[in-house]
Scaffold this active site. Structure first.
Site, mmCIF file in Angstrom:
data_model
loop_
_atom_site.group_PDB
_atom_site.id
_atom_site.type_symbol
_atom_site.label_atom_id
_atom_site.label_comp_id
_atom_site.label_asym_id
_atom_site.label_seq_id
_atom_site.Cartn_x
_atom_site.Cartn_y
_atom_site.Cartn_z
ATOM 1 N N GLU A 126 0.809 -1.209 0.000
ATOM 2 C CA GLU A 126 0.000 0.000 0.000
ATOM 3 C C GLU A 126 0.852 1.273 0.000
ATOM 4 O O GLU A 126 0.505 2.256 -0.647
ATOM 5 C CB GLU A 126 -0.931 -0.010 1.214
ATOM 6 C CG GLU A 126 -2.136 0.855 0.995
ATOM 7 C CD GLU A 126 -3.258 0.512 1.959
ATOM 8 O OE1 GLU A 126 -3.101 -0.429 2.749
ATOM 9 O OE2 GLU A 126 -4.278 1.195 1.926
ATOM 10 N N ASP A 127 1.942 1.246 0.723
ATOM 11 C CA ASP A 127 2.666 2.496 0.979
ATOM 12 C C ASP A 127 4.005 2.659 0.271
ATOM 13 O O ASP A 127 4.619 3.715 0.385
ATOM 14 C CB ASP A 127 2.907 2.662 2.494
ATOM 15 C CG ASP A 127 1.601 2.812 3.257
ATOM 16 O OD1 ASP A 127 0.588 3.113 2.606
ATOM 17 O OD2 ASP A 127 1.599 2.619 4.477
#
Ligand code: MN
Length: 329
Positions: free
Chosen positions: A85-86
């Site tokens: 996600e990051d």
């Protein structure tokens, strides 16, 4: 209860591996080492709101999972849980290539759960969301990683704005604490509830900390005394294998009782609890008989969750007694 010292949880990979080895000596520690190095590199230039390097967060999640004695795969996935996600350039395919399908599915599961919208506050919807959450997770370890993730985010909530603090604390109370309860992960449930209370009703929370804290020494002495008496009596009665431990009740359960039953702290029956674990169902009932002979039970407070298990399959006997110096427990 988490104190500020707990928020930064950088752990070295050797220390982490050592902890897991203690309870899962056969697990693949190479996997944990590779996941640690990968996540550390992927998050290298990211910083948390607290000012800590971002990697502190997956480290803390891994430590929480290790405290629950979970397997090396879960801990590796915990270390990697925010990578897709990051982090630029990290895809779930890459995780699969590097760490295999099991880890890919775990990390993917966590990433997907992050996309659920929990903003509804209605109780009926909360129940639906909890069900969806469990259904979507497929592998229960995904939920455990998500709970560990939420717990560390709650421990570091003071770095968010007051609006966000209240919203996140409410969501924790509505969705995550009940999930922890359903899975029987009580240490996480208690800490999530206490941390939520701290942000949702800070006046009540700090007042409880003060009142309960004042009585702590007294209570600990009492727990020690009761534990000793119980050990002796149970042994004499032929129950030679048992574990006894005592604990103060967590703040939120006291708070809820005071609110629901409109009582003051002095009127709350049990601000500490003692738990006895024995090997057989028969020993459970024998122990209960012995305990009721030792301390006077309070009428109407006995619950048989062995004959009638709770909805999460929890089974035990509960009773409330008058302690050696007149305090109920
Ligand atoms: Mn996270």
């Amino acid at each position: 209860m988490s104190e500020d010292g707990k928020t930064s949880a950088y752990i070295s990979v050797d220390e982490l591996v050592e902890r897991i080895r203690k309870y899962h000596p056969e697990d693949d520690m190479e996997l944990v080492r590779r996941a640690y190095a990968f996540a550390e590199k992927a998050h290298a230039h990211q910083v948390r709101k607290s000012g800590d390097p971002y990697f502190c967060h997956p480290c803390a999640v891994a430590v929480i999972l290790a405290d629950l004695m979970l397997d090396a795969s879960t801990i590796a996935a915990g270390l990697l849980h925010d990578c897709v996600e990051d982090c630029e350039g990290v895809t779930s395919e890459l995780i699969g290539q590097e760490f295999g399908q099991e880890i890919e599915l775990l990390v993917d599961g966590v990433t997907k759960l992050n996309q659920l919208d929990f903003s509804s506050r209605e109780e009926a919807k909360a129940e639906t969301l909890r069900k969806m959450f469990l259904a979507m997770a497929k592998d229960i370890r995904v939920v455990l990683i998500k709970l560990a993730d939420r717990l560390h985010n709650m421990r570091t909530l003071k770095f968010k704005t007051p609006d966000r603090q209240r919203a996140i604390a409410q969501e924790t109370l509505d969705i995550y604490a009940p999930l922890a309860h359903r899975l029987g992960v009580y240490t996480i449930k208690w800490e999530l509830e206490d941390l939520s209370l701290r942000y949702l009703d800070p006046d009540a929370f700090y007042e409880l900390v003060r009142l309960v804290g004042m009585k702590r020494a007294e209570r600990e002495q009492l727990i020690a005394q009761v534990t000793q008496e119980l050990k002796t009596k149970l042994y004499e009665a032929g129950i030679h294998k048992c574990e006894i431990d005592g604990r103060p009740k967590h703040f939120y359960s006291i708070y809820k009782k005071m609110k629901n039953q409109n009582k003051t702290l002095d009127q709350i029956y049990d601000i500490f609890a003692v738990r006895i674990k024995v090997n057989t169902v028969r020993d459970c009932y024998s122990a209960l008989g012995i305990i009721h002979e030792m301390y006077k039970p309070i009428p109407g407070r006995f619950k048989d969750y062995i004959a009638m298990p709770k909805s999460n399959m929890y089974q035990s006997l509960h009773t409330t007694l008058i302690g050696p110096e007149g305090q109920p427990f």
